[in-house]
Design a protein around this motif. Structure first.
Motif, PDB file in Angstrom:
ATOM      1  N   ILE A 130       0.834  -1.205   0.000  1.00  0.00           N
ATOM      2  CA  ILE A 130       0.000   0.000   0.000  1.00  0.00           C
ATOM      3  C   ILE A 130       0.872   1.259   0.000  1.00  0.00           C
ATOM      4  O   ILE A 130       1.774   1.392   0.822  1.00  0.00           O
ATOM      5  N   ILE A 131       0.583   2.169  -0.921  1.00  0.00           N
ATOM      6  CA  ILE A 131       1.306   3.435  -0.975  1.00  0.00           C
ATOM      7  C   ILE A 131       0.307   4.583  -1.126  1.00  0.00           C
ATOM      8  O   ILE A 131      -0.759   4.422  -1.728  1.00  0.00           O
ATOM      9  N   GLY A 132       0.652   5.733  -0.576  1.00  0.00           N
ATOM     10  CA  GLY A 132      -0.184   6.909  -0.724  1.00  0.00           C
ATOM     11  C   GLY A 132       0.007   7.534  -2.089  1.00  0.00           C
ATOM     12  O   GLY A 132       1.020   7.296  -2.772  1.00  0.00           O
ATOM     13  N   GLY A 133      -0.966   8.328  -2.506  1.00  0.00           N
ATOM     14  CA  GLY A 133      -0.865   9.000  -3.797  1.00  0.00           C
ATOM     15  C   GLY A 133       0.375   9.861  -3.900  1.00  0.00           C
ATOM     16  O   GLY A 133       0.919  10.057  -4.986  1.00  0.00           O
ATOM     17  N   ASP A 134       0.869  10.356  -2.757  1.00  0.00           N
ATOM     18  CA  ASP A 134       2.070  11.193  -2.765  1.00  0.00           C
ATOM     19  C   ASP A 134       3.331  10.399  -3.074  1.00  0.00           C
ATOM     20  O   ASP A 134       4.359  10.969  -3.428  1.00  0.00           O
ATOM     21  N   MET A 135       3.255   9.057  -2.931  1.00  0.00           N
ATOM     22  CA  MET A 135       4.436   8.231  -3.175  1.00  0.00           C
ATOM     23  C   MET A 135       4.518   7.722  -4.601  1.00  0.00           C
ATOM     24  O   MET A 135       5.567   7.233  -5.029  1.00  0.00           O
ATOM     25  N   VAL A 136       3.423   7.820  -5.363  1.00  0.00           N
ATOM     26  CA  VAL A 136       3.393   7.254  -6.710  1.00  0.00           C
ATOM     27  C   VAL A 136       4.485   7.845  -7.591  1.00  0.00           C
ATOM     28  O   VAL A 136       5.166   7.126  -8.324  1.00  0.00           O
ATOM     29  N   GLU A 137       4.681   9.151  -7.512  1.00  0.00           N
ATOM     30  CA  GLU A 137       5.689   9.787  -8.360  1.00  0.00           C
ATOM     31  C   GLU A 137       7.110   9.369  -8.001  1.00  0.00           C
ATOM     32  O   GLU A 137       8.029   9.509  -8.802  1.00  0.00           O
ATOM     33  N   TYR A 138       7.305   8.840  -6.783  1.00  0.00           N
ATOM     34  CA  TYR A 138       8.630   8.398  -6.353  1.00  0.00           C
ATOM     35  C   TYR A 138       8.959   6.969  -6.799  1.00  0.00           C
ATOM     36  O   TYR A 138      10.122   6.558  -6.733  1.00  0.00           O
ATOM     37  N   LEU A 139       7.956   6.221  -7.241  1.00  0.00           N
ATOM     38  CA  LEU A 139       8.189   4.814  -7.564  1.00  0.00           C
ATOM     39  C   LEU A 139       9.360   4.584  -8.527  1.00  0.00           C
ATOM     40  O   LEU A 139      10.154   3.669  -8.314  1.00  0.00           O
ATOM     41  N   PRO A 140       9.518   5.362  -9.598  1.00  0.00           N
ATOM     42  CA  PRO A 140      10.643   5.120 -10.500  1.00  0.00           C
ATOM     43  C   PRO A 140      12.004   5.234  -9.815  1.00  0.00           C
ATOM     44  O   PRO A 140      13.000   4.718 -10.336  1.00  0.00           O
ATOM     45  N   LYS A 141      12.063   5.884  -8.650  1.00  0.00           N
ATOM     46  CA  LYS A 141      13.326   6.057  -7.937  1.00  0.00           C
ATOM     47  C   LYS A 141      13.577   4.947  -6.918  1.00  0.00           C
ATOM     48  O   LYS A 141      14.652   4.896  -6.327  1.00  0.00           O
ATOM     49  N   TRP A 142      12.607   4.078  -6.725  1.00  0.00           N
ATOM     50  CA  TRP A 142      12.763   3.019  -5.721  1.00  0.00           C
ATOM     51  C   TRP A 142      13.816   2.012  -6.159  1.00  0.00           C
ATOM     52  O   TRP A 142      13.990   1.733  -7.351  1.00  0.00           O
ATOM     53  N   TYR A 143      14.487   1.461  -5.206  1.00  0.00           N
ATOM     54  CA  TYR A 143      15.536   0.459  -5.428  1.00  0.00           C
ATOM     55  C   TYR A 143      14.958  -0.790  -6.087  1.00  0.00           C
ATOM     56  O   TYR A 143      14.002  -1.385  -5.599  1.00  0.00           O
ATOM     57  N   LYS A 144      15.509  -1.158  -7.258  1.00  0.00           N
ATOM     58  CA  LYS A 144      15.094  -2.349  -8.005  1.00  0.00           C
ATOM     59  C   LYS A 144      13.584  -2.382  -8.228  1.00  0.00           C
ATOM     60  O   LYS A 144      12.930  -3.417  -8.062  1.00  0.00           O
ATOM     61  N   ILE A 145      13.029  -1.249  -8.623  1.00  0.00           N
ATOM     62  CA  ILE A 145      11.582  -1.128  -8.772  1.00  0.00           C
ATOM     63  C   ILE A 145      11.028  -2.097  -9.811  1.00  0.00           C
ATOM     64  O   ILE A 145       9.916  -2.631  -9.631  1.00  0.00           O
ATOM     65  N   GLU A 146      11.750  -2.360 -10.900  1.00  0.00           N
ATOM     66  CA  GLU A 146      11.241  -3.250 -11.940  1.00  0.00           C
ATOM     67  C   GLU A 146      11.025  -4.656 -11.385  1.00  0.00           C
ATOM     68  O   GLU A 146       9.997  -5.301 -11.671  1.00  0.00           O
ATOM     69  N   LYS A 147      11.958  -5.126 -10.590  1.00  0.00           N
ATOM     70  CA  LYS A 147      11.829  -6.457  -9.994  1.00  0.00           C
ATOM     71  C   LYS A 147      10.774  -6.451  -8.888  1.00  0.00           C
ATOM     72  O   LYS A 147      10.013  -7.412  -8.736  1.00  0.00           O
ATOM     73  N   LEU A 148      10.737  -5.368  -8.131  1.00  0.00           N
ATOM     74  CA  LEU A 148       9.759  -5.267  -7.047  1.00  0.00           C
ATOM     75  C   LEU A 148       8.337  -5.318  -7.597  1.00  0.00           C
ATOM     76  O   LEU A 148       7.456  -5.965  -7.009  1.00  0.00           O
ATOM     77  N   ALA A 149       8.110  -4.657  -8.739  1.00  0.00           N
ATOM     78  CA  ALA A 149       6.775  -4.620  -9.337  1.00  0.00           C
ATOM     79  C   ALA A 149       6.301  -6.002  -9.769  1.00  0.00           C
ATOM     80  O   ALA A 149       5.102  -6.226  -9.946  1.00  0.00           O
ATOM     81  N   GLN A 150       7.237  -6.933  -9.937  1.00  0.00           N
ATOM     82  CA  GLN A 150       6.873  -8.304 -10.296  1.00  0.00           C
ATOM     83  C   GLN A 150       6.597  -9.163  -9.067  1.00  0.00           C
ATOM     84  O   GLN A 150       6.034 -10.254  -9.184  1.00  0.00           O
ATOM     85  N   LEU A 151       6.984  -8.660  -7.896  1.00  0.00           N
ATOM     86  CA  LEU A 151       6.829  -9.440  -6.662  1.00  0.00           C
ATOM     87  C   LEU A 151       5.593  -9.063  -5.873  1.00  0.00           C
ATOM     88  O   LEU A 151       5.096  -9.870  -5.073  1.00  0.00           O
ATOM     89  N   VAL A 152       5.095  -7.832  -6.063  1.00  0.00           N
ATOM     90  CA  VAL A 152       3.949  -7.371  -5.282  1.00  0.00           C
ATOM     91  C   VAL A 152       2.917  -6.711  -6.186  1.00  0.00           C
ATOM     92  O   VAL A 152       3.205  -6.348  -7.329  1.00  0.00           O
ATOM     93  N   GLU A 153       1.731  -6.561  -5.649  1.00  0.00           N
ATOM     94  CA  GLU A 153       0.709  -5.727  -6.271  1.00  0.00           C
ATOM     95  C   GLU A 153       0.740  -4.387  -5.535  1.00  0.00           C
ATOM     96  O   GLU A 153       0.591  -4.344  -4.309  1.00  0.00           O
ATOM     97  N   PHE A 154       0.955  -3.297  -6.254  1.00  0.00           N
ATOM     98  CA  PHE A 154       0.918  -1.985  -5.617  1.00  0.00           C
ATOM     99  C   PHE A 154      -0.537  -1.536  -5.471  1.00  0.00           C
ATOM    100  O   PHE A 154      -1.324  -1.640  -6.410  1.00  0.00           O
ATOM    101  N   VAL A 155      -0.855  -1.064  -4.289  1.00  0.00           N
ATOM    102  CA  VAL A 155      -2.193  -0.538  -4.020  1.00  0.00           C
ATOM    103  C   VAL A 155      -2.041   0.939  -3.688  1.00  0.00           C
ATOM    104  O   VAL A 155      -1.374   1.299  -2.714  1.00  0.00           O
ATOM    105  N   TYR A 168       3.876   1.987 -13.618  1.00  0.00           N
ATOM    106  CA  TYR A 168       3.734   0.679 -12.995  1.00  0.00           C
ATOM    107  C   TYR A 168       2.267   0.398 -12.663  1.00  0.00           C
ATOM    108  O   TYR A 168       1.509   1.322 -12.347  1.00  0.00           O
ATOM    109  N   PRO A 169       1.859  -0.867 -12.753  1.00  0.00           N
ATOM    110  CA  PRO A 169       0.454  -1.194 -12.465  1.00  0.00           C
ATOM    111  C   PRO A 169       0.107  -0.925 -11.003  1.00  0.00           C
ATOM    112  O   PRO A 169       0.838  -1.341 -10.098  1.00  0.00           O
ATOM    113  N   ILE A 170      -0.983  -0.221 -10.785  1.00  0.00           N
ATOM    114  CA  ILE A 170      -1.412   0.122  -9.436  1.00  0.00           C
ATOM    115  C   ILE A 170      -2.913  -0.125  -9.308  1.00  0.00           C
ATOM    116  O   ILE A 170      -3.696   0.268 -10.180  1.00  0.00           O
ATOM    117  N   ILE A 171      -3.304  -0.781  -8.234  1.00  0.00           N
ATOM    118  CA  ILE A 171      -4.715  -0.942  -7.902  1.00  0.00           C
ATOM    119  C   ILE A 171      -5.106   0.251  -7.039  1.00  0.00           C
ATOM    120  O   ILE A 171      -4.561   0.434  -5.946  1.00  0.00           O
TER     121      ILE A 171
END
Length: 217
Positions: A130-155, A168-171
């Protein structure tokens, strides 16, 4: 005899397929709400409750971070205080629990490393981060975000004034809009202003008892 053997083999295959389907259906679906929780407040609880019910999750784990690397630096009190405040805030809710992985590991808390560890320990679980709307713009800066996006569903939960678009796909889950933040609560506590009902009662009692956020603490 041949006919019987074939029938037995067919039944075995059917039974195996049924067991596999059952295992897939039984996979746990849990949410993780990470943050410094400095301090935790009713906004955190409402977000967790709405996501849990709207997505039909089994549990929501509150995961206090030791030292978040991808946010602007902020002053956070000791981890043991933040952990205990969260435990008091969620007390009595059977669908809420605490995940101590990042605090126990210490140092900088990279979500990717944490999720890899959790999935190794709990291969029967699907994680909804779960992430707040304020964090969505930071996602591209997250460590290993491409691999992380395959391990979890972002809400994502809506926050007024923030962009909802992401590569990135977000529910997205709608939650009641609340203009409340840990930053504003810390300032109120420092100035001895009332924060009743904004912070869970037992957590607030702990803050006063320990003298947190007061006199520079």
């Amino acid at each position: 005899m041949i006919s019987l053997k074939r029938q037995s083999f067919s039944n075995s295959r059917t039974q195996l397929a049924t067991e596999v389907d059952f295992d897939i259906q039984q996979k746990k679906r849990v949410g993780i709400l990470g943050g410094t929780f400095n301090p935790p407040h009713i906004g955190h609880l409402i977000i967790a409750d709405q996501v849990c019910h709207q997505l039909g999750l089994e549990k929501i784990y509150f995961m206090p971070s030791a030292n978040p690397p991808h946010q602007d630096e902020k002053k956070a009190i000791e981890a043991n205080h933040r952990l205990h405040m969260v435990e008091l805030a969620i007390e009595g809710n059977q669908r809420f629990d605490v995940e101590k992985a990042e605090i126990e590991r210490g140092g900088k808390s990279y979500t990717y490393d944490t999720i890899v560890k959790l999935k190794e320990e709990h291969p029967d679980t699907d994680y909804y981060f779960i992430i707040g709307g304020d964090m969505v713009e930071y996602l591209p800066k997250w460590y290993k975000i491409e691999k992380l996006a395959q391990l979890v569903e972002f809400v994502g939960v809506n926050r007024p004034g923030y962009n909802l678009l992401s590569p990135y796909p977000i529910i997205w889950v709608d939650v009641p809009s609340m203009d409340i933040s840990s930053t504003s609560l810390r300032k109120s506590l420092e100035m001895n202003c009332p924060v009743n009902y904004l912070i869970p009662r037992k957590t607030l009692e702990y803050i006063w008892r320990e003298g947190l956020y007061q006199n520079g603490r």
